[in-house]
Design a protein around this motif. Structure first.
Motif, PDB file in Angstrom:
ATOM      1  N   SER A 172       7.451  -3.967  -3.103  1.00 57.17           N
ATOM      2  CA  SER A 172       6.131  -3.418  -3.416  1.00 57.17           C
ATOM      3  C   SER A 172       5.455  -3.008  -2.120  1.00 57.17           C
ATOM      4  O   SER A 172       5.677  -3.625  -1.073  1.00 57.17           O
ATOM      5  CB  SER A 172       5.262  -4.460  -4.120  1.00 57.17           C
ATOM      6  OG  SER A 172       5.850  -4.878  -5.323  1.00 57.17           O
ATOM      7  N   CYS A 173       4.630  -1.984  -2.212  1.00 49.89           N
ATOM      8  CA  CYS A 173       3.851  -1.531  -1.062  1.00 49.89           C
ATOM      9  C   CYS A 173       2.471  -1.133  -1.556  1.00 49.89           C
ATOM     10  O   CYS A 173       2.347  -0.210  -2.370  1.00 49.89           O
ATOM     11  CB  CYS A 173       4.526  -0.360  -0.374  1.00 49.89           C
ATOM     12  SG  CYS A 173       3.532   0.406   0.925  1.00 49.89           S
ATOM     13  N   ALA A 174       1.455  -1.820  -1.053  1.00 48.11           N
ATOM     14  CA  ALA A 174       0.081  -1.549  -1.454  1.00 48.11           C
ATOM     15  C   ALA A 174      -0.659  -0.861  -0.318  1.00 48.11           C
ATOM     16  O   ALA A 174      -0.676  -1.368   0.813  1.00 48.11           O
ATOM     17  CB  ALA A 174      -0.616  -2.851  -1.821  1.00 48.11           C
TER      18      ALA A 174
ATOM     19  N   LYS B 173      -3.840   1.460  -8.256  1.00 47.42           N
ATOM     20  CA  LYS B 173      -3.747   0.393  -7.265  1.00 47.42           C
ATOM     21  C   LYS B 173      -3.227   0.891  -5.926  1.00 47.42           C
ATOM     22  O   LYS B 173      -3.017   0.091  -5.014  1.00 47.42           O
ATOM     23  CB  LYS B 173      -2.832  -0.711  -7.784  1.00 47.42           C
ATOM     24  CG  LYS B 173      -3.338  -1.404  -9.035  1.00 47.42           C
ATOM     25  CD  LYS B 173      -2.362  -2.485  -9.489  1.00 47.42           C
ATOM     26  CE  LYS B 173      -2.873  -3.174 -10.741  1.00 47.42           C
ATOM     27  NZ  LYS B 173      -1.930  -4.229 -11.213  1.00 47.42           N
TER      28      LYS B 173
ATOM     29  N   THR C  97      -0.301   1.668  -5.161  1.00 46.83           N
ATOM     30  CA  THR C  97       0.869   0.822  -4.936  1.00 46.83           C
ATOM     31  C   THR C  97       2.125   1.507  -5.451  1.00 46.83           C
ATOM     32  O   THR C  97       2.108   2.119  -6.526  1.00 46.83           O
ATOM     33  CB  THR C  97       0.687  -0.537  -5.636  1.00 46.83           C
ATOM     34  OG1 THR C  97      -0.456  -1.185  -5.085  1.00 46.83           O
ATOM     35  CG2 THR C  97       1.896  -1.431  -5.436  1.00 46.83           C
TER      36      THR C  97
END
Length: 120
Positions: free
Chosen positions: A21-23, A75, A77
């Motif tokens: 995941s990358c936010a 988000k 994301t």
């Protein structure tokens, strides 16, 4: 300023799965394309997968059919579920994002990287 926070790396056996995941965050008007690149020891950084703001995706040849990139725009994301992992997938995975702030300044930002190790 753009901040990208990655998570989900780790050690997995060959044939297993992970989800990266990358936010993204910051005083940003919009994020454009977001994606993942990877770099193995002694090799150049290469494309894993990228997704545009409209949902168009592009994958590196070595991960097609095994990795899927998705995006939650609300988000900021991106997610990278990765299946059928192979030892050659071992690398540091970097999140990358293009963004524009409220002064129309463009950014091309990188996360700090997350290690993925696939044991045979």
């Amino acid at each position: 300023q753009v901040q990208l926070v990655e998570s989900g790396g780790g050690l997995v056996q060959a044939g297993g799965s992970l989800r990266l995941s990358c936010a993204g965050s910051g005083s940003i008007r919009r994020f454009n394309a977001m994606g993942w690149y990877r770099q193995a020891p002694g090799k150049q950084r290469e494309l894993v997968a990228v997704i545009t703001s409209s949902g168009t995706t592009n994958y590196g040849d070595s991960v097609k059919g095994r990795f899927t990139i998705t995006r939650d725009k609300s988000k900021n994301t991106v997610y990278l579920p990765s299946n059928s992992l192979k030892p050659e997938d071992t690398a540091v995975y970097y999140c990358n994002a293009g963004a524009v702030d409220y002064h129309d300044r463009a950014y091309d930002s990188w996360g700090q990287g997350t290690q993925v190790t696939v044991s045979s």
